[in-house]
Design a protein around this motif. Structure first.
Motif, PDB file in Angstrom:
ATOM      1  N   LEU A 112      55.278   4.760 -19.090  1.00 19.66           N
ATOM      2  CA  LEU A 112      54.113   5.117 -20.020  1.00 19.66           C
ATOM      3  C   LEU A 112      53.838   3.723 -20.698  1.00 19.66           C
ATOM      4  O   LEU A 112      52.499   3.237 -20.740  1.00 19.66           O
ATOM      5  CB  LEU A 112      54.441   5.942 -21.073  1.00 19.66           C
ATOM      6  N   LEU A 157      53.085  11.814 -18.586  1.00 22.68           N
ATOM      7  CA  LEU A 157      52.686  11.297 -17.446  1.00 22.68           C
ATOM      8  C   LEU A 157      52.393  12.052 -16.197  1.00 22.68           C
ATOM      9  O   LEU A 157      52.793  12.976 -16.024  1.00 22.68           O
ATOM     10  CB  LEU A 157      54.002  10.346 -17.186  1.00 22.68           C
ATOM     11  N   PRO A 193      48.877   7.862 -18.375  1.00 25.57           N
ATOM     12  CA  PRO A 193      49.261   8.745 -19.380  1.00 25.57           C
ATOM     13  C   PRO A 193      48.321  10.019 -19.170  1.00 25.57           C
ATOM     14  O   PRO A 193      47.293   9.907 -18.777  1.00 25.57           O
ATOM     15  CB  PRO A 193      48.762   7.965 -20.630  1.00 25.57           C
TER      16      PRO A 193
END
Length: 184
Positions: A121, A150, A145
């Motif tokens: 991320l 995710l 994201p």
């Protein structure tokens, strides 16, 4: 004999004391404990929601690879993810004559190294909202994201969401995903 028994009892006591720590560090997967001191194959085999994946790994001859020291980051599709594929796809891929194609699909879910969801991320955020990862198959998956978590996109434009991140293994990490990623 007394010394042997005493040492055996000590070893068993230490193993019992250490067991909860191994379990406590990881989320459960499908209700099953995932001890971080077991490898990817051992834990995946214990998962009640990864039966198709485990059967495919065995059919492709990847058990020894995924049980090796690694480390690997594995994006592990659930049985429900495989069920989303068109009817007959899994059965066709499991045929011996399709081993190369099955192997390519499975290795498109594996990245060399041990990357937590937080690390992925951060790399995505630091790179304008996406992070490209080269898979063991030589393909690319892109992490982005999505909400608090995710999503992953394969080269064909298919999308999977990480539903259970950061299941630590002795040889890497598993992130459970809700769809199968398909290489181009």
């Amino acid at each position: 004999m007394k010394a042997f028994l005493k040492n055996s009892l000590i070893a068993v006591s230490l193993a019992i004391a250490a067991a909860p720590a191994a379990y406590a560090q990881n989320p459960t997967v499908g209700g099953a404990q995932m001890p971080s001191n077991r490898n990817i194959v051992e834990n995946a085999s214990n998962s009640p929601i990864h039966k198709t994946l485990v059967a495919a790994v065995k059919q492709a001859g990847l058990v020894d690879t995924l049980a090796s020291p690694g480390p690997f980051t594995v994006f592990a599709p659930t049985d429900d993810a495989f069920a989303k594929l068109p009817a007959g796809t899994v059965e066709t891929l499991m045929k011996p004559e399709n081993k190369a194609q099955l192997t390519k699909i499975l290795t498109a879910h594996v990245v060399a190294g041990d990357m937590s969801a937080g690390q992925i991320l951060k790399r995505a955020n630091d790179n304008g909202g996406s992070y490209k990862m080269k898979t063991v198959s030589g393909d690319t998956i892109t992490a982005m994201p999505e909400g608090p978590g995710l999503a992953l996109m394969d080269e064909s434009g298919g999308k999977a969401v990480i539903t259970i991140p950061d299941v630590d293994q002795s040889n890497g990490v598993i992130h459970v995903i809700d769809s199968v990623l398909l290489p181009k």
